[in-house]
Write an enzyme that holds these catalytic residues in place. Structure first.
Site, short mmCIF file in Angstrom:
data_model
loop_
_atom_site.label_atom_id
_atom_site.label_comp_id
_atom_site.label_asym_id
_atom_site.label_seq_id
_atom_site.Cartn_x
_atom_site.Cartn_y
_atom_site.Cartn_z
N SER A 327 0.80 -1.23 0.00
CA SER A 327 0.00 0.00 0.00
C SER A 327 0.83 1.28 0.00
O SER A 327 0.28 2.37 -0.18
CB SER A 327 -0.95 0.00 1.19
OG SER A 327 -1.92 -1.02 1.05
N HIS A 370 -15.32 -0.37 3.48
CA HIS A 370 -15.16 0.97 4.06
C HIS A 370 -16.33 1.89 3.73
O HIS A 370 -16.34 3.06 4.15
CB HIS A 370 -13.87 1.61 3.56
CG HIS A 370 -12.62 0.95 4.07
ND1 HIS A 370 -11.94 -0.01 3.35
CD2 HIS A 370 -11.94 1.09 5.24
CE1 HIS A 370 -10.89 -0.41 4.02
NE2 HIS A 370 -10.86 0.24 5.19
N CYS A 383 -7.76 1.79 1.85
CA CYS A 383 -8.80 1.01 1.19
C CYS A 383 -8.32 0.49 -0.16
O CYS A 383 -7.93 1.27 -1.03
CB CYS A 383 -10.04 1.88 0.99
SG CYS A 383 -11.35 1.07 0.04
#
Length: 639
Positions: A327, A370, A383
């Site tokens: 991420s 989310h 996310c």
């Protein structure tokens, strides 16, 4: 015709004058010759005895002093220490067996050493010195010197040997020197005569290897006279060599020591950069090793222990390790989508916990989803579904182009061997390397830093520096050469819209400072020092299994990148902990400590940590194995 008495008298006078002149000249000549003979036979008897036919004149090479290496503050991190050794040359080794036997009696020369000397002499050139023993004690050296007349061909020498006073702190960056080998010679276009000296030390790894020509210097010469037994009678002429150039690196030895200590016990790496200049302040890799072991001859047992360690202590993970960025890559995808105009910062995407594309389900890390989430929220909560959507909208070509602008997939011009360029893939890359077309699933995986994408900790630090400044920051490791400052190459703008960068930076700020951010527990509470960061967890396997239930080598990598202060960036940091699990729990706390040390210039004060964590942090910091040896001690803050 008869001569008159007067003529006869005149002729007699002339003859007498000539006789006297010639006689006087002969007397002067004989006197001078006698004096010269006396001078040569008496006054210069020793001189001519030394220059007898059986004596020989030799010219030997004098190895130069290797250039020193300093950190940015002038602390020496690679130096030369005086050593005592004894050498012998092949052309003078006519009584080798007797000499070796005598050395065995005098200083305990082992049979292994004797066999090694015989082997090296066999392969050495006639005048090349072969080291019999190195690093002798003063007592052993004195014993050999006192018995030199009985050791034909043996020369006691005072030399220099490389030493790394900070040991494993800089092992992966500075590297080490070792004896020149036939393999080394085979790779050289031009062979310096020094390389013909058996066991001449040259750089084998790190800066020592890449800056070899700069550090080595030029040989000197000494002209000596030897008798028929190979004993040096006297030194006739000496011309000292030219020492190698000294190097000053951009590294900070105190920060580097803190990095190594903070990463101890992990298979990990970290890079800290100055975001204005690109100066690399620290680049740690653990576990490490003592480079002095290689200089002095590492044992097979110790070397095998390094090779067999599953934490891989020999490679420099900060530049040679290539990892899926997870991420931490999401800022790249976000900027690619913003610049392509396929999303705005406030636009929301619905996250239901997964996305279905081409009959395949791509999950978010949060299985419950989310809900509606915008750019800032997607970074705050990390996310995945948001970025799956951005990948479909922007496409891999835009994502790859943005990654390259931010420094990914690039091998930097640094004097470090074996650097990985990572991988910033696109459609053409897959056709060329996999013989297949790019599919949408590849884009979705790439959008969250998985799939084919690979990065190094150094590249992640550069990426973060460019995000923080909007400028094309280029890493620099050499600060000066022999006092001459080296150019700073960082500068030009990335030509990324500042409002877009500001949106991404805000998301990174909330990662660490929003109470719902993934790295909130690793925040800095000191005003003016708050950091902006991004967590990352990269999978090493396809199956979704709890890290606790699999062997260490199958667990996820933990990553974190950050810059600080968030509103006036000075430093960028990247941390990768191999198989560490989650980036928020394993990598982020380490990155915070490293950033605080860089900001304070010392071990962080407890006031920079949340109140509830200070007891735990104090225990952790007090237990760190920091260097405390004199001037090289790592400072502790008084704050």
């Amino acid at each position: 015709m008869r001569r008159s008495p007067a003529d006869t008298a005149e002729s007699a006078k002339k003859l007498t004058r000539r006789t006297l002149f010639l006689g006087g000249s002969q007397l002067v000549f004989m006197g001078a010759l006698g004096l010269r003979m006396r001078y040569m036979q008496v006054d210069q008897a020793e001189e001519f005895r030394l220059l007898a036919d059986e004596n020989r004149l030799k010219i030997h090479l004098l190895p130069p002093a290797r250039g020193l290496i300093y950190d940015r503050s002038g602390t020496v991190i690679a130096e030369n220490e005086q050593t005592f050794r004894i050498v012998i040359r092949k052309e003078d080794a006519s009584q080798l067996d007797m000499v070796l036997a005598e050395l065995e009696t005098l200083i305990g020369l082992t049979q292994d050493d004797q066999d090694r000397v015989r082997k090296e002499l066999k392969n050495a050139g006639p005048s090349a010195p072969v080291t019999i023993l190195d690093r002798l004690t003063w007592e052993a050296f004195s014993t050999v010197a006192a018995n030199a007349p009985a050791l034909p061909g043996v020369s006691p020498e005072v030399g220099l040997s490389r030493d790394y006073p900070l040991k494993d702190d800089f092992a992966h960056l500075i590297g080490y020197v070792g004896p020149v080998s036939s393999y080394d010679l085979s790779r050289m276009d031009h062979i310096d005569p020094l390389m013909r000296i058996p066991k001449f030390p040259i750089g084998k790894s790190g800066v020592e290897k890449m800056m070899e020509d700069t550090l080595r210097g030029n040989a000197g010469t000494v002209r000596v006279e030897q008798n028929v037994h190979g004993r040096i009678i006297r030194e006739l002429e000496r011309k000292e060599g030219i020492a190698g150039n000294n190097l000053q690196l951009t590294l900070d030895h105190q920060l580097q020591n803190f990095v190594q200590a903070r990463l101890a016990g992990e298979s990990a790496s970290a890079v800290i950069m100055d975001v204005e200049t690109g100066d690399i302040l620290a680049a740690g890799s653990t576990p490490a090793f003592d480079p002095n072991l290689f200089v002095r001859g590492i044992s097979i047992i110790n070397y095998n222990a390094l090779l067999e360690n599953i934490y891989r202590p020999l490679p420099s993970k900060s530049v040679q390790g290539a990892y899926p960025p997870g991420s931490t890559f999401k800022m790249v995808t976000a900027l690619a989508a913003l610049e392509a105009g396929v999303v705005t910062p406030d636009e929301t995407v619905r996250c239901m916990g997964h996305t279905e594309v081409g009959g395949r389900r791509f999950h978010c890390w949060k299985r419950a989803g989310h809900g509606n989430i915008n750019l800032t929220g997607s970074l705050r909560h990390s996310c995945d579904v948001y970025y799956y959507e951005m990948a479909q909208r922007a496409g891999i070509e835009n994502i790859a182009a943005m990654g390259r602008r931010l420094g990914l997939g690039e091998e930097y011009d640094l004097p470090l061997p074996g650097m990985s360029s990572g991988l910033m893939p696109d459609k053409q890359w897959k056709r060329d390397n996999r013989g297949a077309d790019w599919v949408i699933g590849d884009s979705l995986n790439a959008s969250i830093g998985q799939g084919f994408v690979l990065t190094t900790p150094m590249q992640l630090a550069v990426m973060t520096s460019r995000l923080a400044t909007g400028r094309e920051i280029v890493p620099r490791l050499i600060k000066s050469i022999d006092g001459v400052e080296q150019p700073i190459k960082s500068g030009g703008p990335l030509n990324i819209n500042e409002n877009m960068l500001r949106s991404v930076r805000q998301g990174m700020y909330e990662v660490s400072n929003s109470n719902r951010g993934t790295a909130y527990s690793s925040r800095i509470v000191t005003d003016g020092m708050r950091l902006a960061g991004k967590t990352g967890t990269s999978q090493t396997r396809n199956a979704v299994v709890n890290n606790k239930n699999v062997p260490w080598e199958e667990r996820d990598h933990a990553l974190f990148v950050a810059f600080a202060p968030h509103d006036a960036p000075k430093y960028a940091v990247s941390v990768v902990i191999e198989h560490g699990g989650g980036g928020s729990t394993a990598a982020a706390p380490v990155a915070r400590d490293l950033m605080l040390f860089a900001l304070h210039g010392a071990v962080p004060p407890l006031a920079s940590y949340p109140q509830s964590q200070r007891g735990t942090i104090k225990t952790l910091l007090d237990a760190l194995p920091l260097r405390t040896d004199g001037d090289n001690a790592t400072k502790r803050s008084n704050a």
